[in-house]
Scaffold this motif. Structure first.
Motif, PDB file in Angstrom:
ATOM      1  N   SER A 167       0.866  -1.183   0.000  1.00  0.00           N
ATOM      2  CA  SER A 167       0.000   0.000   0.000  1.00  0.00           C
ATOM      3  C   SER A 167       0.904   1.235   0.000  1.00  0.00           C
ATOM      4  O   SER A 167       2.088   1.143   0.328  1.00  0.00           O
ATOM      5  CB  SER A 167      -0.889   0.003   1.243  1.00  0.00           C
ATOM      6  OG  SER A 167      -0.105   0.238   2.397  1.00  0.00           O
ATOM      7  N   PRO A 168       0.365   2.405  -0.330  1.00  0.00           N
ATOM      8  CA  PRO A 168       1.181   3.627  -0.269  1.00  0.00           C
ATOM      9  C   PRO A 168       1.773   3.858   1.126  1.00  0.00           C
ATOM     10  O   PRO A 168       2.908   4.300   1.256  1.00  0.00           O
ATOM     11  CB  PRO A 168       0.199   4.737  -0.651  1.00  0.00           C
ATOM     12  CG  PRO A 168      -0.826   4.052  -1.488  1.00  0.00           C
ATOM     13  CD  PRO A 168      -0.958   2.668  -0.910  1.00  0.00           C
ATOM     14  N   GLU A 169       1.006   3.516   2.165  1.00  0.00           N
ATOM     15  CA  GLU A 169       1.502   3.693   3.530  1.00  0.00           C
ATOM     16  C   GLU A 169       2.674   2.759   3.820  1.00  0.00           C
ATOM     17  O   GLU A 169       3.655   3.158   4.455  1.00  0.00           O
ATOM     18  CB  GLU A 169       0.369   3.436   4.543  1.00  0.00           C
ATOM     19  CG  GLU A 169      -0.757   4.439   4.482  1.00  0.00           C
ATOM     20  CD  GLU A 169      -1.787   4.164   3.387  1.00  0.00           C
ATOM     21  OE1 GLU A 169      -2.652   5.019   3.179  1.00  0.00           O
ATOM     22  OE2 GLU A 169      -1.734   3.110   2.727  1.00  0.00           O
ATOM     23  N   GLN A 170       2.588   1.527   3.339  1.00  0.00           N
ATOM     24  CA  GLN A 170       3.679   0.574   3.533  1.00  0.00           C
ATOM     25  C   GLN A 170       4.935   1.028   2.788  1.00  0.00           C
ATOM     26  O   GLN A 170       6.043   0.917   3.305  1.00  0.00           O
ATOM     27  CB  GLN A 170       3.263  -0.819   3.067  1.00  0.00           C
ATOM     28  CG  GLN A 170       2.234  -1.475   3.960  1.00  0.00           C
ATOM     29  CD  GLN A 170       1.689  -2.749   3.359  1.00  0.00           C
ATOM     30  OE1 GLN A 170       1.363  -2.801   2.166  1.00  0.00           O
ATOM     31  NE2 GLN A 170       1.571  -3.778   4.183  1.00  0.00           N
ATOM     32  N   GLU A 219       5.760   4.103   2.116  1.00  0.00           N
ATOM     33  CA  GLU A 219       6.307   5.236   2.861  1.00  0.00           C
ATOM     34  C   GLU A 219       7.092   4.749   4.078  1.00  0.00           C
ATOM     35  O   GLU A 219       8.165   5.265   4.387  1.00  0.00           O
ATOM     36  CB  GLU A 219       5.184   6.184   3.284  1.00  0.00           C
ATOM     37  CG  GLU A 219       5.665   7.397   4.038  1.00  0.00           C
ATOM     38  CD  GLU A 219       6.574   8.310   3.227  1.00  0.00           C
ATOM     39  OE1 GLU A 219       7.399   8.999   3.842  1.00  0.00           O
ATOM     40  OE2 GLU A 219       6.459   8.333   1.987  1.00  0.00           O
ATOM     41  N   MET A 220       6.562   3.749   4.778  1.00  0.00           N
ATOM     42  CA  MET A 220       7.264   3.198   5.949  1.00  0.00           C
ATOM     43  C   MET A 220       8.604   2.570   5.532  1.00  0.00           C
ATOM     44  O   MET A 220       9.609   2.711   6.234  1.00  0.00           O
ATOM     45  CB  MET A 220       6.394   2.163   6.666  1.00  0.00           C
ATOM     46  CG  MET A 220       5.191   2.751   7.376  1.00  0.00           C
ATOM     47  SD  MET A 220       5.611   3.956   8.652  1.00  0.00           S
ATOM     48  CE  MET A 220       6.444   2.927   9.827  1.00  0.00           C
ATOM     49  N   LEU A 221       8.633   1.876   4.397  1.00  0.00           N
ATOM     50  CA  LEU A 221       9.886   1.285   3.914  1.00  0.00           C
ATOM     51  C   LEU A 221      10.902   2.367   3.566  1.00  0.00           C
ATOM     52  O   LEU A 221      12.093   2.240   3.867  1.00  0.00           O
ATOM     53  CB  LEU A 221       9.619   0.386   2.703  1.00  0.00           C
ATOM     54  CG  LEU A 221       8.897  -0.922   3.009  1.00  0.00           C
ATOM     55  CD1 LEU A 221       8.460  -1.600   1.719  1.00  0.00           C
ATOM     56  CD2 LEU A 221       9.766  -1.837   3.839  1.00  0.00           C
ATOM     57  N   ILE A 222      10.443   3.439   2.943  1.00  0.00           N
ATOM     58  CA  ILE A 222      11.336   4.548   2.603  1.00  0.00           C
ATOM     59  C   ILE A 222      11.892   5.177   3.875  1.00  0.00           C
ATOM     60  O   ILE A 222      13.097   5.455   3.973  1.00  0.00           O
ATOM     61  CB  ILE A 222      10.603   5.601   1.736  1.00  0.00           C
ATOM     62  CG1 ILE A 222      10.303   5.016   0.351  1.00  0.00           C
ATOM     63  CG2 ILE A 222      11.412   6.891   1.629  1.00  0.00           C
ATOM     64  CD1 ILE A 222       9.335   5.835  -0.477  1.00  0.00           C
TER      65      ILE A 222
END
Length: 73
Positions: free
Chosen positions: A39-42, A44-47
Motif C-alpha cells: 500500500s502507499p503507507e507501507q 512510505e514506511m519502507l522509505i
C-alpha cells in the motif's frame, strides 16, 4: 541479489532488458507468484526505514530489549 518488478511500457525497453539478460547482467523471471504489492503507507514506511538505516538511526537488539524492560517494569 535484489529483485524488482518492472512494468515494460515500451517494446524497445523489453529488447534492451532481454539483451542484458543474454549478457547475464540481469535475470528475467516471468513468474508473479512472489510479487508483493504494498500500500502507499507501507511504501512510505519502507522509505522511512531505509533513511533511518542510512543515517544510523537504529538500535541493536540488546538496546531494544533494555528499552522494553525499562518500559515494562
Amino acid at each position: 541479489m535484489k529483485t524488482v518488478k518492472i512494468d515494460i511500457l515500451n517494446p524497445r525497453a523489453e529488447e534492451l532488458l532481454r539483451n542484458l539478460a543474454d549478457l547475464q547482467l540481469i535475470n528475467i523471471s516471468e513468474s508473479e507468484e512472489n510479487v508483493i504489492n504494498f500500500s502507499p503507507e507501507q511504501k512510505e514506511m519502507l522509505i522511512m526505514s531505509e533513511k533511518d538505516v542510512a543515517y544510523g538511526n537504529i538500535l541493536s537488539e540488546e538496546e531494544l530489549e533494555e528499552i522494553d524492560k525499562a518500559w515494562l517494569y
